[in-house]
Design a protein around this motif. Sequence first.
Motif, PDB file in Angstrom:
ATOM      1  N   ALA A 150     100.877 110.989  42.174  1.00 12.45           N
ATOM      2  CA  ALA A 150     102.324 110.844  41.979  1.00 12.45           C
ATOM      3  C   ALA A 150     102.626 109.898  40.818  1.00 12.45           C
ATOM      4  O   ALA A 150     103.532 110.150  40.012  1.00 12.45           O
ATOM      5  CB  ALA A 150     102.974 110.327  43.265  1.00 12.45           C
ATOM      6  N   TYR A 151     101.866 108.809  40.725  1.00 12.74           N
ATOM      7  CA  TYR A 151     102.000 107.911  39.572  1.00 12.74           C
ATOM      8  C   TYR A 151     101.750 108.676  38.277  1.00 12.74           C
ATOM      9  O   TYR A 151     102.449 108.464  37.267  1.00 12.74           O
ATOM     10  CB  TYR A 151     100.987 106.773  39.668  1.00 12.74           C
ATOM     11  CG  TYR A 151     101.459 105.526  40.396  1.00 12.74           C
ATOM     12  CD1 TYR A 151     102.701 104.963  40.137  1.00 12.74           C
ATOM     13  CD2 TYR A 151     100.634 104.900  41.323  1.00 12.74           C
ATOM     14  CE1 TYR A 151     103.113 103.826  40.795  1.00 12.74           C
ATOM     15  CE2 TYR A 151     101.041 103.748  41.992  1.00 12.74           C
ATOM     16  CZ  TYR A 151     102.283 103.215  41.717  1.00 12.74           C
ATOM     17  OH  TYR A 151     102.690 102.082  42.365  1.00 12.74           O
ATOM     18  N   ILE A 177      96.341 113.814  35.067  1.00 12.82           N
ATOM     19  CA  ILE A 177      95.920 113.109  36.283  1.00 12.82           C
ATOM     20  C   ILE A 177      96.174 113.942  37.541  1.00 12.82           C
ATOM     21  O   ILE A 177      95.271 114.116  38.369  1.00 12.82           O
ATOM     22  CB  ILE A 177      96.621 111.741  36.384  1.00 12.82           C
ATOM     23  CG1 ILE A 177      96.056 110.787  35.342  1.00 12.82           C
ATOM     24  CG2 ILE A 177      96.423 111.126  37.771  1.00 12.82           C
ATOM     25  CD1 ILE A 177      96.690 109.414  35.370  1.00 12.82           C
ATOM     26  N   PRO A 178      97.389 114.478  37.763  1.00  8.42           N
ATOM     27  CA  PRO A 178      97.615 115.246  38.996  1.00  8.42           C
ATOM     28  C   PRO A 178      96.685 116.449  39.126  1.00  8.42           C
ATOM     29  O   PRO A 178      96.130 116.692  40.209  1.00  8.42           O
ATOM     30  CB  PRO A 178      99.085 115.681  38.877  1.00  8.42           C
ATOM     31  CG  PRO A 178      99.698 114.694  37.940  1.00  8.42           C
ATOM     32  CD  PRO A 178      98.621 114.365  36.967  1.00  8.42           C
ATOM     33  N   LEU A 179      96.506 117.194  38.052  1.00 11.01           N
ATOM     34  CA  LEU A 179      95.661 118.386  38.107  1.00 11.01           C
ATOM     35  C   LEU A 179      94.203 118.016  38.360  1.00 11.01           C
ATOM     36  O   LEU A 179      93.504 118.671  39.149  1.00 11.01           O
ATOM     37  CB  LEU A 179      95.786 119.171  36.801  1.00 11.01           C
ATOM     38  CG  LEU A 179      95.046 120.513  36.748  1.00 11.01           C
ATOM     39  CD1 LEU A 179      95.606 121.473  37.793  1.00 11.01           C
ATOM     40  CD2 LEU A 179      95.159 121.126  35.347  1.00 11.01           C
ATOM     41  N   MET A 180      93.731 116.947  37.724  1.00 10.67           N
ATOM     42  CA  MET A 180      92.353 116.512  37.915  1.00 10.67           C
ATOM     43  C   MET A 180      92.115 116.095  39.364  1.00 10.67           C
ATOM     44  O   MET A 180      91.106 116.467  39.977  1.00 10.67           O
ATOM     45  CB  MET A 180      92.031 115.350  36.973  1.00 10.67           C
ATOM     46  CG  MET A 180      91.902 115.732  35.516  1.00 10.67           C
ATOM     47  SD  MET A 180      91.642 114.285  34.468  1.00 10.67           S
ATOM     48  CE  MET A 180      90.204 113.555  35.238  1.00 10.67           C
ATOM     49  N   LEU A 181      93.029 115.301  39.930  1.00 14.42           N
ATOM     50  CA  LEU A 181      92.851 114.827  41.296  1.00 14.42           C
ATOM     51  C   LEU A 181      92.910 115.979  42.297  1.00 14.42           C
ATOM     52  O   LEU A 181      92.125 116.023  43.253  1.00 14.42           O
ATOM     53  CB  LEU A 181      93.901 113.765  41.619  1.00 14.42           C
ATOM     54  CG  LEU A 181      93.727 112.429  40.887  1.00 14.42           C
ATOM     55  CD1 LEU A 181      94.866 111.480  41.234  1.00 14.42           C
ATOM     56  CD2 LEU A 181      92.387 111.790  41.229  1.00 14.42           C
ATOM     57  N   CYS A 182      93.848 116.900  42.088  1.00 14.74           N
ATOM     58  CA  CYS A 182      93.924 118.063  42.988  1.00 14.74           C
ATOM     59  C   CYS A 182      92.661 118.908  42.887  1.00 14.74           C
ATOM     60  O   CYS A 182      92.153 119.419  43.902  1.00 14.74           O
ATOM     61  CB  CYS A 182      95.156 118.906  42.657  1.00 14.74           C
ATOM     62  SG  CYS A 182      96.735 118.133  43.106  1.00 14.74           S
ATOM     63  N   GLY A 183      92.126 119.061  41.677  1.00  9.37           N
ATOM     64  CA  GLY A 183      90.890 119.812  41.508  1.00  9.37           C
ATOM     65  C   GLY A 183      89.715 119.134  42.195  1.00  9.37           C
ATOM     66  O   GLY A 183      88.884 119.799  42.840  1.00  9.37           O
ATOM     67  N   MET A 184      89.638 117.813  42.087  1.00 14.21           N
ATOM     68  CA  MET A 184      88.564 117.073  42.757  1.00 14.21           C
ATOM     69  C   MET A 184      88.667 117.213  44.269  1.00 14.21           C
ATOM     70  O   MET A 184      87.660 117.413  44.955  1.00 14.21           O
ATOM     71  CB  MET A 184      88.609 115.607  42.340  1.00 14.21           C
ATOM     72  CG  MET A 184      88.234 115.348  40.887  1.00 14.21           C
ATOM     73  SD  MET A 184      88.562 113.643  40.379  1.00 14.21           S
ATOM     74  CE  MET A 184      87.522 112.760  41.533  1.00 14.21           C
ATOM     75  N   GLN A 185      89.896 117.103  44.801  1.00  8.90           N
ATOM     76  CA  GLN A 185      90.073 117.259  46.243  1.00  8.90           C
ATOM     77  C   GLN A 185      89.686 118.660  46.702  1.00  8.90           C
ATOM     78  O   GLN A 185      89.077 118.836  47.760  1.00  8.90           O
ATOM     79  CB  GLN A 185      91.529 116.980  46.627  1.00  8.90           C
ATOM     80  CG  GLN A 185      91.972 115.536  46.456  1.00  8.90           C
ATOM     81  CD  GLN A 185      91.413 114.624  47.531  1.00  8.90           C
ATOM     82  OE1 GLN A 185      90.211 114.472  47.659  1.00  8.90           O
ATOM     83  NE2 GLN A 185      92.278 114.004  48.299  1.00  8.90           N
ATOM     84  N   LEU A 186      90.026 119.666  45.907  1.00 11.00           N
ATOM     85  CA  LEU A 186      89.673 121.042  46.255  1.00 11.00           C
ATOM     86  C   LEU A 186      88.160 121.208  46.347  1.00 11.00           C
ATOM     87  O   LEU A 186      87.640 121.831  47.280  1.00 11.00           O
ATOM     88  CB  LEU A 186      90.260 122.003  45.220  1.00 11.00           C
ATOM     89  CG  LEU A 186      89.905 123.484  45.400  1.00 11.00           C
ATOM     90  CD1 LEU A 186      90.417 123.996  46.753  1.00 11.00           C
ATOM     91  CD2 LEU A 186      90.483 124.313  44.263  1.00 11.00           C
TER      92      LEU A 186
END
Length: 347
Positions: A150-151, A177-186
Motif C-alpha cells: 500500500a505504501y 513494489i505492489p506488483l513485485m510483492l503480489c508476485g512473491m506472495q503468489l
Amino acid sequence: GAVPGGGGAEVRNAIRSTIGSLGPVSRAVIACLVVSFVLGSLPLLGASFVSVFALVPGYTFGKLYVWNVVTFVLLETSITAVAVSCAAVVVLGRVLEPMWGSVETAVFLLVVSLSSGVLSCATSVITFSLTRAPPILFDPVNGFAPIIAAYGVAIKQLLPEYDIFSLGQVAITSRYIPLMLCGMQLILVLTDVLSVGYLYSMIYCALSAYVYLRFIQFREGARGDQTEAFAFKTFFPEPLQSVIGAAADALSAAASKIRLPTGALLRPQASPSSQSGANPFSSTLDRRPAEASFAVDIGADGGSSEPNGLDQLDADRRKSLAMRALDERLKATADHGKDRGARDIEV
C-alpha cells in the motif's frame, strides 16, 4: 586513542536520529511491530497472542475477534520480518508522512488494513465453501507486507520513479513494489510456503490503496487522482500495459452500459482561494476533476476527454514539487541529526 564504546554511541545516535526524523504515525507503527513481536514470542503467552491478533477468519466470525481485521498487519512472528518491516517504515514512511501529514497517513493505513482484512475474511469464507478445506479458515495470516504494498501505491502516486533501492545498474522504483510483492506472495502460496490468505491480504491491500487514492481521498478541494500517470495500467511493465489498457476499455464499456453513478461522487468541489497558503507538501497532490465513467477513472485509454499532454504536464509538475519538498525535508533532517550528534559529543 579511540574512545571506548565510541562505535556503539555512534550507532545509538544514528538510530535515535533516524527514529526522531520519522513522523508520529511511523514511530507508532514501529513500536507496534516491535511490541507485538515480543509478546508473540513469549513462551506461555505467544501462541494465544498470535491467535487473537492475527487474521483468523474462523475466529473473526466464530469468536467475534473483529479487531483482527486491522491488527494482523502489525503482527510479525520472526525477527527478520520485524527488521524488514521497520526498515520499510523508515524508508517509505519518511517520504509519505511529511507530504500527507500524520492524520491523513493514519487514515490511509486504517482504510487499507481494514479493507484488506474484511475482504480477505469474506474471500476465505467463500473459498472454504467451495473447497471445504478447514485451514483456509483457521490458518493465521499476519505481517506488514500488505502495508508495504500500500505504501508503494501511495509513493508511486507522489513520486512515480522514486528509487527505493538501487545497486549498480539495477534499481527498484516505487511503481513496481505492489506488483513485485503480489508476485512473491503468489509464488510462496503456490509452493505451499504460505496459505492463500496471505495472497488475499496482499492483493486487497494494494487494490484498496489504489481505490482510496484514485477515487476517495480528498485533498486540495478535489477528490481522487484522475491523472493518466496514476492509471491502473502504469503499475505494470510496459509490455503488459496494452493488455491492461484493453481490459480497462472493456470495463469502461460495461460501466457505461450500467451507468455506474460515480461521477457525482468523485467530482471535486472548487478549491477555496484561502488555501493558497496551505502546507507546501499539499501542492504535490493537485487533482483534476473526475470523469463520469468509472473505467475512465481506472485509466482506460480512450475514455478521457482531457488531452494526455495535460495529464503529463500535471504529473511532471507534481513530481517536481514532490522531489523538491522531499529534498528540503531530508536536508532539514540531516542538519538536525548533525546538530544533535554534535551536542551528544560535547556532553
